[in-house]
Write an enzyme that holds these catalytic residues in place. Structure first.
Site, short mmCIF file in Angstrom:
data_model
loop_
_atom_site.label_atom_id
_atom_site.label_comp_id
_atom_site.label_asym_id
_atom_site.label_seq_id
_atom_site.Cartn_x
_atom_site.Cartn_y
_atom_site.Cartn_z
N ASP A 1 0.74 -0.86 0.18
CA ASP A 1 -0.35 0.24 -0.12
C ASP A 1 1.09 1.37 -0.22
O ASP A 1 1.93 1.75 1.13
CB ASP A 1 -0.65 -0.12 1.43
CG ASP A 1 -1.60 0.71 1.32
OD1 ASP A 1 -2.74 1.27 0.37
OD2 ASP A 1 -1.88 2.10 1.94
N CYS B 1 -4.14 5.61 -3.34
CA CYS B 1 -4.92 6.40 -2.66
C CYS B 1 -4.62 7.38 -3.83
O CYS B 1 -5.26 8.83 -3.74
CB CYS B 1 -5.26 6.53 -1.64
SG CYS B 1 -3.92 7.33 -0.63
#
Lengths: 175, 311
Positions: free
Chosen positions: B177, B230
């Protein structure tokens, strides 16, 4: 400098099984840890069959699900579990929340107001006929008893040991 | 420059996209199944008058409709963790199994790591790594509050992460991530748009490439690597996956997401990417009323031990 094995604060060492296997003076053994939870809270030793115990820093014992290389240099291993190397061993708030549901001894059930006082980290007078020392403070939430944290009972007073970073001013649940 | 303008050619409905990016993000929590059940957690929220709705795609993710969960009993007991809905996606895509060995390369503050542990029933071994010592304390605090016991926390640069401390030499699954330019979090942090620069994108791309390559190298043949960000920037998403395909032995695999998503793109400005990056998922804020997100699932090349001798 002594050649005697000593506690190394930079790494995790697995606790020895028994006193015979102990190399580092003062280190708790697995057997002692299991006995302590059993004697203090009647949490059966089998509860921890799948777990290993580790020391990093003098007296701080961690609990890990499963096992790993011994010794091991990492920042954290499982969760902090128990403070040893002092006269009265002290379990952590998080350990009691995680494993304290199994306890049948030295669990004090708090009413709604008492529970909020405890979670805020405040001390309170308490009518308790049982042992002095570290207790599991619990209350009813969502239909079952749930451990909140560790209380120290002395001279008619229950001292909350909820660490600063975990304290909350919560609403009293309706009883 | 507002970076959102760059991505308008990619979205199906420009107006809905920009409008959604401007709205505050719904607040959501994940039920921590290490310490409780969804039933008990929701009963406890009911008792405190906190309104919520279960997301239709995952009963463990609750959208709060009234009140806050942070100062409630179920939160105090470690039954809940504040986590953006869409950020639950990578752990679900990684699909770790109880007993496996899993690496979270950029783990702080621990939302996804603790979700991995919960998906594994707290069995097996999660290595939660982050290179920021400052953020590590938040990770530790969250893991302890949520009662996670199958985790080792490390403080290394994921790009040259060594497995030397451990008693195994590869992971079954790895989550990357990645640090990114974060425009997808603009509904929570409008700063992410104001601070956005192309220079930052270029600098973070090098880190992302290094981490995804090390993740693939450290994962066993047949194992899984999930890469997520993101950001909407193709430079940090499809281009990174494309780089992994060109430099390491791996392939992009399809996975179902319960959320509405758009396929990864294969062309951006002057670049062309491998056609298989279409199997990756882009999530735009207007699709599910979440933050923006990107998620790719890779299979590490080679024959898995369990498959040997089967063919």
């Amino acid at each position: 400098m002594s050649d005697e094995p000593s506690n190394d604060g930079q790494r995790f060492d697995r606790l020895p099984e028994t006193a015979e296997e102990r190399e580092v003076p003062g280190r708790a053994t697995r057997e002692e840890v299991l006995d302590w939870w059993n004697e203090r809270f009647e949490i059966p030793p089998e509860t921890f069959d799948e777990y290993t115990f580790w020391e990093k820093g003098a007296g701080k014992v961690w609990v890990l699900r499963g096992d790993t290389a011994n010794p091991i240099s990492v920042e954290g291993l499982g969760m902090t579990f128990l403070r040893t190397r002092q006269e009265h061993w002290k379990p952590t708030t998080n350990a009691v929340q995680r494993f304290g549901r199994e306890a049948t001894k030295n669990v004090v059930e708090l009413g709604a107001e008492e529970a909020t006082t405890f979670a805020a980290g405040e001390d309170q007078e308490l009518d308790w006929e049982g042992d002095w020392g570290y207790l599991i403070a619990a209350h009813d939430v969502a239909g079952e008893r749930e451990p909140i944290g560790v209380g120290l009972f002395l001279y008619g007073e229950l001292r909350s040991t909820v660490p600063k970073g975990r304290r909350e001013n919560l609403d009293a649940l309706s009883e | 420059m507002n970076p959102l303008q760059r991505y308008l050619p990619l979205v199906d409905d420009e107006e809905a996209f920009l409008e959604a990016c401007d709205r505050p993000l719904p607040y959501s929590v994940r039920v921590n199944t290490i310490k409780t059940t969804v039933d008990r957690a929701t009963e406890a929220l009911d008792d405190e008058g906190v309104g919520y709705e279960q997301t239709d795609w995952n009963p463990e993710i609750l959208r709060l409709t009234e009140g806050k969960a942070g100062t409630t009993w179920p939160y105090f007991h470690g039954w809940l963790h504040g986590q953006e809905e869409v950020s639950a996606l990578p752990a679900i895509a990684l699909d770790p199994q109880p007993g496996e060995t899993v690496w979270d390369t950029c783990a702080a503050p621990g939302s996804k790591s603790t979700q991995l542990s919960a998906l594994m029933d707290d069995e097996g071994f999660v290595v939660a790594n982050d290179n920021s010592l400052g953020r590590l304390s938040a990770l530790r605090h969250n893991a302890e509050r949520l009662g996670v016991t199958n985790v080792a926390v490390t403080n290394k640069d994921a790009r040259n992460f060594s497995l030397k401390p451990f008693d195994f030499d590869q992971f079954d699954r790895t989550l990357v991530d990645a640090p990114c330019s974060c425009e997808g979090t603009c509904r929570k942090n409008p700063d992410a748009l104001e601070k956005w620069t192309m220079d930052h994108v270029h600098s973070v791309v090098g880190i992302q490439k290094g981490i995804i390559r090390r993740a693939i190298q450290a994962t066993r043949p047949g194992g899984t690597v999930v890469y997520s960000t993101c950001t909407f920037a193709p430079e940090e998403n499809e281009a990174i996956v494309n780089h992994a395909l060109e430099t390491e032995d791996c392939e992009v695999v399809e996975f179902d997401t319960p959320l509405e998503t758009s396929p990864g793109i294969t062309e951006w400005e002057d670049e062309e990417y491998h056609p298989s990056v279409e199997k990756t998922h882009r999530v735009y804020p207007h699709q599910n009323d979440t933050g923006g997100f990107f998620c790719a699932k890779l299979r590490v090349g080679g024959v898995a031990e369990s498959e040997e001798g089967e063919a």
